[in-house]
Design a protein around this motif. Structure first.
Motif, short mmCIF file in Angstrom:
data_model
loop_
_atom_site.label_atom_id
_atom_site.label_comp_id
_atom_site.label_asym_id
_atom_site.label_seq_id
_atom_site.Cartn_x
_atom_site.Cartn_y
_atom_site.Cartn_z
N THR A 117 0.83 -1.20 0.00
CA THR A 117 0.00 0.00 0.00
C THR A 117 0.87 1.25 0.00
O THR A 117 1.74 1.41 0.85
CB THR A 117 -0.92 0.02 1.23
OG1 THR A 117 -1.83 -1.08 1.14
CG2 THR A 117 -1.69 1.33 1.32
N ALA A 118 0.63 2.12 -0.99
CA ALA A 118 1.44 3.33 -1.15
C ALA A 118 0.91 4.14 -2.32
O ALA A 118 0.07 3.66 -3.09
CB ALA A 118 2.90 2.97 -1.39
N VAL A 119 1.45 5.34 -2.46
CA VAL A 119 1.25 6.11 -3.68
C VAL A 119 2.39 5.75 -4.62
O VAL A 119 3.57 5.88 -4.25
CB VAL A 119 1.25 7.62 -3.40
CG1 VAL A 119 1.18 8.40 -4.72
CG2 VAL A 119 0.08 8.00 -2.50
N SER A 149 11.63 13.84 -14.49
CA SER A 149 10.26 14.30 -14.37
C SER A 149 9.45 13.27 -13.58
O SER A 149 9.71 12.06 -13.68
CB SER A 149 9.62 14.49 -15.75
OG SER A 149 10.27 15.51 -16.47
N TRP A 150 8.47 13.78 -12.85
CA TRP A 150 7.62 12.92 -12.02
C TRP A 150 6.16 13.05 -12.42
O TRP A 150 5.71 14.13 -12.81
CB TRP A 150 7.74 13.32 -10.54
CG TRP A 150 9.07 13.05 -9.93
CD1 TRP A 150 10.13 13.90 -9.84
CD2 TRP A 150 9.48 11.83 -9.29
NE1 TRP A 150 11.17 13.28 -9.19
CE2 TRP A 150 10.80 12.03 -8.84
CE3 TRP A 150 8.85 10.60 -9.04
CZ2 TRP A 150 11.53 11.03 -8.16
CZ3 TRP A 150 9.57 9.62 -8.36
CH2 TRP A 150 10.89 9.84 -7.93
N GLY A 151 5.43 11.95 -12.26
CA GLY A 151 4.00 12.01 -12.39
C GLY A 151 3.39 12.40 -11.06
O GLY A 151 4.09 12.55 -10.05
N GLN A 152 2.05 12.53 -11.06
CA GLN A 152 1.38 12.98 -9.84
C GLN A 152 1.13 11.85 -8.86
O GLN A 152 0.85 12.09 -7.69
CB GLN A 152 0.05 13.66 -10.20
CG GLN A 152 -1.13 12.71 -10.42
CD GLN A 152 -1.03 11.91 -11.71
OE1 GLN A 152 -0.18 12.16 -12.56
NE2 GLN A 152 -1.91 10.93 -11.86
N GLY A 153 1.24 10.61 -9.33
CA GLY A 153 1.07 9.46 -8.46
C GLY A 153 -0.32 8.86 -8.52
O GLY A 153 -1.30 9.55 -8.86
N THR A 154 -0.40 7.58 -8.20
CA THR A 154 -1.68 6.88 -8.14
C THR A 154 -1.68 6.01 -6.88
O THR A 154 -0.68 5.36 -6.57
CB THR A 154 -1.93 6.05 -9.41
OG1 THR A 154 -3.23 5.47 -9.36
CG2 THR A 154 -0.91 4.93 -9.58
N GLN A 155 -2.79 6.03 -6.17
CA GLN A 155 -2.88 5.32 -4.90
C GLN A 155 -3.16 3.83 -5.12
O GLN A 155 -4.09 3.48 -5.85
CB GLN A 155 -3.98 5.91 -4.02
CG GLN A 155 -4.21 5.20 -2.71
CD GLN A 155 -3.07 5.39 -1.72
OE1 GLN A 155 -2.58 6.50 -1.53
NE2 GLN A 155 -2.65 4.30 -1.07
#
Length: 115
Positions: free
Chosen positions: A90-92, A104-110
């Motif tokens: 469990t994480a982003v 570069s980074w994305g915004q993340g998905t939970q």
């Protein structure tokens, strides 16, 4: 500049599977290594898996045998196939792309693994 958008996260029971996707757009011709990182609440961000432009992969010990990273260079996509998920997964989850001018980074998905 590279724009990264993740998708595919969600709630899954222990032992379940998910497939994360990351779509790259913008100045993408210079992308070399791509990777998935994750950050759980109260913990530092950690590298989950990486893949070079030629397809060489590296996975964290905690996910070896359960996660697979892949990329589709022609469609500028990065994937993370996850099986046998555990509550500790469990994480982003965030997508990362390295180019000759920086990262570069994305915004993340939970991703939540819970019964």
């Amino acid at each position: 500049q590279v724009r990264l958008v993740e998708s595919g996260g969600g709630l899954v029971q222990p032992g379940g599977s998910l497939r994360l996707s990351c779509a790259a757009s913008g100045i993408i011709f210079g992308i070399t290594t791509m990777a998935w990182y994750r950050q759980a609440p109260g913990k530092q961000r950690e590298l989950v898996a990486s893949i070079t432009s030629s397809g060489n992969t590296n996975l964290a010990d905690s996910v070896k045998g359960r996660f697979t990273i892949s990329r589709d260079n022609s469609n500028h996509m990065l994937y993370l196939q996850m099986i046998s998920l555990k509550p500790e997964d469990t994480a982003v989850y965030s997508c990362y792309a390295l180019t000759n001018v920086g990262g570069s980074w994305g915004q993340g998905t939970q991703v939540t693994v819970s019964s």
